[in-house]
Motif scaffolding. Structure first.
Motif, mmCIF file in Angstrom:
data_model
loop_
_atom_site.group_PDB
_atom_site.id
_atom_site.type_symbol
_atom_site.label_atom_id
_atom_site.label_comp_id
_atom_site.label_asym_id
_atom_site.label_seq_id
_atom_site.Cartn_x
_atom_site.Cartn_y
_atom_site.Cartn_z
ATOM 1 N N UNK A 33 13.239 -2.254 -0.208
ATOM 2 C CA UNK A 33 12.025 -2.004 0.566
ATOM 3 C C UNK A 33 11.399 -0.664 0.182
ATOM 4 N N UNK A 34 10.109 -0.630 -0.113
ATOM 5 C CA UNK A 34 9.454 0.649 -0.423
ATOM 6 C C UNK A 34 9.547 1.605 0.761
ATOM 7 N N UNK A 35 9.848 2.862 0.467
ATOM 8 C CA UNK A 35 10.013 3.857 1.526
ATOM 9 C C UNK A 35 8.920 4.919 1.446
ATOM 10 N N UNK A 36 8.515 5.401 2.611
ATOM 11 C CA UNK A 36 7.579 6.519 2.650
ATOM 12 C C UNK A 36 8.281 7.843 2.356
ATOM 13 N N UNK A 41 5.495 9.401 -4.318
ATOM 14 C CA UNK A 41 4.559 8.887 -3.321
ATOM 15 C C UNK A 41 3.928 7.583 -3.787
ATOM 16 N N UNK A 42 3.426 6.845 -2.815
ATOM 17 C CA UNK A 42 2.779 5.561 -3.072
ATOM 18 C C UNK A 42 1.612 5.725 -4.040
ATOM 19 N N UNK A 43 1.476 4.764 -4.946
ATOM 20 C CA UNK A 43 0.383 4.712 -5.923
ATOM 21 C C UNK A 43 0.427 5.834 -6.948
ATOM 22 N N UNK A 97 18.598 -0.347 -10.181
ATOM 23 C CA UNK A 97 18.651 1.121 -10.218
ATOM 24 C C UNK A 97 17.240 1.687 -10.303
ATOM 25 N N UNK A 98 16.421 1.121 -11.179
ATOM 26 C CA UNK A 98 15.035 1.585 -11.322
ATOM 27 C C UNK A 98 14.283 1.393 -10.011
ATOM 28 N N UNK A 99 14.482 0.238 -9.362
ATOM 29 C CA UNK A 99 13.760 -0.043 -8.119
ATOM 30 C C UNK A 99 14.143 0.942 -7.018
ATOM 31 N N UNK A 100 15.445 1.200 -6.869
ATOM 32 C CA UNK A 100 15.888 2.097 -5.794
ATOM 33 C C UNK A 100 15.431 3.523 -6.047
ATOM 34 N N UNK A 101 15.559 3.991 -7.282
ATOM 35 C CA UNK A 101 15.186 5.375 -7.565
ATOM 36 C C UNK A 101 13.675 5.576 -7.588
#
Length: 280
Positions: A33-36, A41-43, A97-101
């Motif tokens: 899940x994307x985290x704030x 940061x987003x984008x 790994x790429x997704x989490x980091x």
């Protein structure tokens, strides 16, 4: 309860298939899940590049092919990996790994980085000539990083956004450097020009070998479970096309010929379809 429209049904099926490729659904693994409160940061550039499934798959294949030309990186895989039996699992773990980091909460990102560092501490041995190698060697880690970063960005520029501003491309390397340093890589480039210069520094250390060619054949021809037959060929051909010209003969590969145009069209089409499915 109303039935979903045909387009929503198709969208749901596509999303499910892609998530199964990147997550071990048989063990209940869920998408990150994307985290704030992520590292980035987003984008921001790294999140834009790493969000595109198709270009990341093409870039990931290109990266792995290049990494196998570096003798210590190759030997670590040969000595300490079950890639022959579980190539898909290895690629999936790298993707996670790429997704989490990139997108996950920074605590989860630090946790998985720590896990990888502990694994690297156990990976070492000797090259065929007797020289010792270690997965903790900063320059080996630098090679793995620069091959990955350049490959992911090259595929993104080729198949998603050729007009990405140079400043954003440089920012991509500055952001990715955060992860590379936490893994112990050194030197770590912070601009595209520095990344290309470092890549060229490694040219004299790259070697062709029967083992590297065997891994390349496995990467390109072992079809992950559940992957439609044509998709593996399309992604592999696209990755080989994006390799530096010097690398293809070293890996026993040829520049794609007549198949290249339909491959590019198919890759663009699959990419647009998945971006539609994920509403990107």
């Amino acid at each position: 309860m109303s039935r979903p429209s045909p387009s929503e049904f198709l969208r749901s099926r596509l999303v499910g298939r892609v998530r199964a490729v990147f997550n071990d659904v048989e063990k209940g693994q869920q998408p990150v899940p994307p985290s704030d409160d992520a590292f980035f940061v987003k984008d921001s550039p790294i999140r834009l590049v790493h969000a595109d499934a198709v270009s990341m798959m093409v870039g990931g294949i290109r990266s792995l092919l290049l990494q196998m030309l570096h003798p210590p990186a190759l030997q670590g895989v040969l000595d300490h990996s079950n890639f022959r039996e579980d190539m898909h699992g290895r690629l999936r773990r790298t993707a996670r790994f790429i997704a989490i980091t990139t997108f996950g909460h920074r605590d989860e990102a630090d946790k998985i980085i720590g896990r990888v560092n502990r694994i690297h501490a156990q990976v070492g041995g000797k090259l065929p000539g007797g020289t010792a190698y270690s997965a903790q060697d900063p320059r080996t880690l630098a090679w793995v990083h620069v091959a990955e970063a350049l490959s992911f960005l090259e595929a993104y520029l080729h198949y998603v956004n050729p007009a990405m501003p140079s400043a954003d491309q440089d920012e991509y390397f500055r952001q990715f450097a955060v992860i590379a340093r936490k893994l112990g890589a050194d030197p770590v480039p912070e601009t595209k020009a520095d990344a290309e210069a470092l890549f060229n520094e490694f040219r004299d250390q790259l070697k062709s070998s029967a083992e590297a060619r065997a891994v390349a054949d496995l990467v390109l021809n072992q079809r992950p479970k559940g992957t439609p037959p044509g998709v593996q060929t399309i992604l592999g051909t696209a990755a080989v096309d994006l390799l530096p010209s010097f690398a293809r003969p070293m890996l026993g590969l040829k520049q794609p010929g007549l198949s290249l145009l339909p491959t590019k069209i198919a890759t663009h089409t699959v990419g647009r379809t998945l971006r539609w499915a994920f509403k990107q």
